[in-house]
Design a protein around this motif. Sequence first.
Motif, PDB file in Angstrom:
ATOM      1  N   VAL A   1       0.825  -1.202   0.000  1.00 54.05           N
ATOM      2  CA  VAL A   1       0.000   0.000   0.000  1.00 54.05           C
ATOM      3  C   VAL A   1       0.864   1.259   0.000  1.00 54.05           C
ATOM      4  O   VAL A   1       0.634   2.200  -0.775  1.00 54.05           O
ATOM      5  CB  VAL A   1      -0.960   0.004   1.217  1.00 54.05           C
ATOM      6  CG1 VAL A   1      -1.556   1.384   1.438  1.00 54.05           C
ATOM      7  CG2 VAL A   1      -2.069  -1.020   1.018  1.00 54.05           C
TER       8      VAL A   1
ATOM      9  N   CYS B   1     -15.903   1.087   0.304  1.00 54.16           N
ATOM     10  CA  CYS B   1     -15.014   1.224   1.459  1.00 54.16           C
ATOM     11  C   CYS B   1     -13.676   1.852   1.079  1.00 54.16           C
ATOM     12  O   CYS B   1     -12.922   2.303   1.939  1.00 54.16           O
ATOM     13  CB  CYS B   1     -14.769  -0.140   2.102  1.00 54.16           C
ATOM     14  SG  CYS B   1     -13.827  -1.300   1.072  1.00 54.16           S
TER      15      CYS B   1
ATOM     16  N   ALA C   1     -11.349   0.128  -0.949  1.00 50.87           N
ATOM     17  CA  ALA C   1     -10.331  -0.914  -1.143  1.00 50.87           C
ATOM     18  C   ALA C   1      -9.642  -0.796  -2.495  1.00 50.87           C
ATOM     19  O   ALA C   1      -8.408  -0.889  -2.595  1.00 50.87           O
ATOM     20  CB  ALA C   1     -10.955  -2.291  -0.982  1.00 50.87           C
TER      21      ALA C   1
ATOM     22  N   LEU D   1      -7.310   2.248  -2.403  1.00 48.95           N
ATOM     23  CA  LEU D   1      -6.205   2.067  -1.463  1.00 48.95           C
ATOM     24  C   LEU D   1      -5.118   1.198  -2.072  1.00 48.95           C
ATOM     25  O   LEU D   1      -3.925   1.505  -1.962  1.00 48.95           O
ATOM     26  CB  LEU D   1      -6.724   1.440  -0.164  1.00 48.95           C
ATOM     27  CG  LEU D   1      -5.682   1.174   0.920  1.00 48.95           C
ATOM     28  CD1 LEU D   1      -5.139   2.485   1.475  1.00 48.95           C
ATOM     29  CD2 LEU D   1      -6.276   0.325   2.038  1.00 48.95           C
ATOM     30  N   HIS D   2      -5.519   0.123  -2.730  1.00 48.02           N
ATOM     31  CA  HIS D   2      -4.547  -0.807  -3.289  1.00 48.02           C
ATOM     32  C   HIS D   2      -4.029  -0.383  -4.650  1.00 48.02           C
ATOM     33  O   HIS D   2      -3.187  -1.073  -5.227  1.00 48.02           O
ATOM     34  CB  HIS D   2      -5.157  -2.214  -3.353  1.00 48.02           C
ATOM     35  CG  HIS D   2      -5.419  -2.799  -2.004  1.00 48.02           C
ATOM     36  ND1 HIS D   2      -6.663  -2.832  -1.439  1.00 48.02           N
ATOM     37  CD2 HIS D   2      -4.578  -3.342  -1.087  1.00 48.02           C
ATOM     38  CE1 HIS D   2      -6.586  -3.379  -0.233  1.00 48.02           C
ATOM     39  NE2 HIS D   2      -5.338  -3.686   0.004  1.00 48.02           N
TER      40      HIS D   2
ATOM     41  N   ALA E   1      -9.066   7.166  -1.306  1.00 47.10           N
ATOM     42  CA  ALA E   1      -9.122   6.160  -0.247  1.00 47.10           C
ATOM     43  C   ALA E   1      -9.303   6.811   1.118  1.00 47.10           C
ATOM     44  O   ALA E   1     -10.089   6.331   1.953  1.00 47.10           O
ATOM     45  CB  ALA E   1      -7.860   5.302  -0.269  1.00 47.10           C
TER      46      ALA E   1
ATOM     47  N   ALA F   1     -12.433   6.398   3.658  1.00 48.23           N
ATOM     48  CA  ALA F   1     -12.169   5.916   5.020  1.00 48.23           C
ATOM     49  C   ALA F   1     -12.842   6.821   6.047  1.00 48.23           C
ATOM     50  O   ALA F   1     -13.381   6.344   7.056  1.00 48.23           O
ATOM     51  CB  ALA F   1     -10.666   5.845   5.273  1.00 48.23           C
TER      52      ALA F   1
ATOM     53  N   CYS G   1     -13.412  -6.526   1.568  1.00 49.38           N
ATOM     54  CA  CYS G   1     -13.583  -5.224   2.226  1.00 49.38           C
ATOM     55  C   CYS G   1     -12.954  -5.187   3.625  1.00 49.38           C
ATOM     56  O   CYS G   1     -12.703  -4.100   4.155  1.00 49.38           O
ATOM     57  CB  CYS G   1     -15.069  -4.882   2.354  1.00 49.38           C
ATOM     58  SG  CYS G   1     -15.922  -4.578   0.796  1.00 49.38           S
TER      59      CYS G   1
ATOM     60  N   THR H   1      -9.568  -3.213   4.457  1.00 51.14           N
ATOM     61  CA  THR H   1      -9.707  -1.763   4.322  1.00 51.14           C
ATOM     62  C   THR H   1     -10.555  -1.193   5.449  1.00 51.14           C
ATOM     63  O   THR H   1     -10.259  -0.114   5.979  1.00 51.14           O
ATOM     64  CB  THR H   1     -10.332  -1.420   2.957  1.00 51.14           C
ATOM     65  OG1 THR H   1      -9.543  -2.028   1.925  1.00 51.14           O
ATOM     66  CG2 THR H   1     -10.373   0.074   2.731  1.00 51.14           C
TER      67      THR H   1
ATOM     68  N   ARG I   1      -8.457  -1.036   8.533  1.00 54.74           N
ATOM     69  CA  ARG I   1      -7.503   0.069   8.451  1.00 54.74           C
ATOM     70  C   ARG I   1      -8.177   1.393   8.808  1.00 54.74           C
ATOM     71  O   ARG I   1      -7.580   2.246   9.470  1.00 54.74           O
ATOM     72  CB  ARG I   1      -6.928   0.125   7.032  1.00 54.74           C
ATOM     73  CG  ARG I   1      -5.853   1.189   6.821  1.00 54.74           C
ATOM     74  CD  ARG I   1      -5.437   1.245   5.351  1.00 54.74           C
ATOM     75  NE  ARG I   1      -4.442   2.264   5.100  1.00 54.74           N
ATOM     76  CZ  ARG I   1      -3.135   2.065   5.093  1.00 54.74           C
ATOM     77  NH1 ARG I   1      -2.663   0.849   5.314  1.00 54.74           N
ATOM     78  NH2 ARG I   1      -2.300   3.066   4.854  1.00 54.74           N
TER      79      ARG I   1
END
Length: 402
Positions: A93, A215, A217, A220-221, A228, A232, A254, A257, A260
């Motif tokens: 990440v 979410c 994900a 984020l990735h 992201a 969040a 999900c 994430t 996190r």
Amino acid sequence: MALEKPPLTRKQTIAALADQCVQCGLCLPTCPTYGLDGNEVESPRGRIAIAAALARGDAEPTAALRTHLDHCLGCLNCQRVCPANVKYDELLVETRALIGPMPNRPRELLALLRQPTLLRLASRVASATGLARWKARLSARLPANSAWRAALDTLPERSAPDVSMHEDKSPAGQPVVALFPGCVASVEDAAAEADAMTLLRAAGYHVTRLPAFCCGAMDLHAGEMATADRLAERVRETWQASGAQQLASITPGCLGTLRRALPGVPVVDPVTLLAARAEQLRFRPLARRVALHLPCTQVNVARSDAALQALLRRIPELDLQVAPRAPYCCGAAGSHMLEFPERAARLRDATLGQIATLAPQQLLSSNIGCRLHLAAGMDGDGRRWPHMHPLTLLAQQLEDSP
């Protein structure tokens, strides 16, 4: 008075995470992309070396170099077996955040997938126009590596049905579980979500459903950190307003994430909650041979694979066969099947071949992305099986289910 150390920069964080790797190579046999290419730079060890070089300024994020990072599925098979406990998920990440998203990322398509309202509308339009009947001809006109072609191929033959979510009238005092619907799953797996609520209530939980949204994900990735982070924050605001003690999602992809975004909050697979109260659930017999596909996130993030198998084995007469795993990954991996459809198809074919050896009558998988991806690769040569979420099968066989 001791002075507090300043927080590490992103590059320092990456370098510190990479230094934990002892280069033992135990991760190589578990890595799907290393198995696909047999190339060191397509292995966890190779990618850690690339991340360290980028963080220390010993390399530039050229197109050729970043491709090896982008190819990573994020399956975390490597992290599961690492003797040095390298936090590969965090390393990946942070490194993708450092170099930024892929230049040719299919942003318009992903924006559609992130919006449940738009996705539901698109599903209805596709159903009304009979797109499923002629999508193969349309798909054939698109380039083999087109993200839109991959999306067309995964389009279900029928539009997702509208599912009503009944208000929970459970007695006061029961543990409150908030169910996070997500984006794609809230449309294409709405039935499984309703089934999860039925099962949880039968097991003695009070269930509340959160609003449907992404979410974060996929972003984020992919290194899209601004998006992201925004999603969040929405997760945190929605959770705080829920009044629940635990958060659950029927989509294992999900969970990482959500955890996190909500450190310290119990974020679980509903299967884990059901397994804890399995004695309260009774199931009708079903004489059927089913293949259970275990998504990487269910095994390596949710870690609910054993609980799921135990629940399914409570169905009398069910012949449960578990599809072989590492280094097998179906290739869906969030948006990977859209960004690298040819590589994803190769991984999918290997997975379907393993499932075929089990000669199942039905296929079960908890991740909607995996299920749609696998269905797109099925053919009439003994590899076409009806498929569903395992929670749907459990709810169908639940005694005294409404």
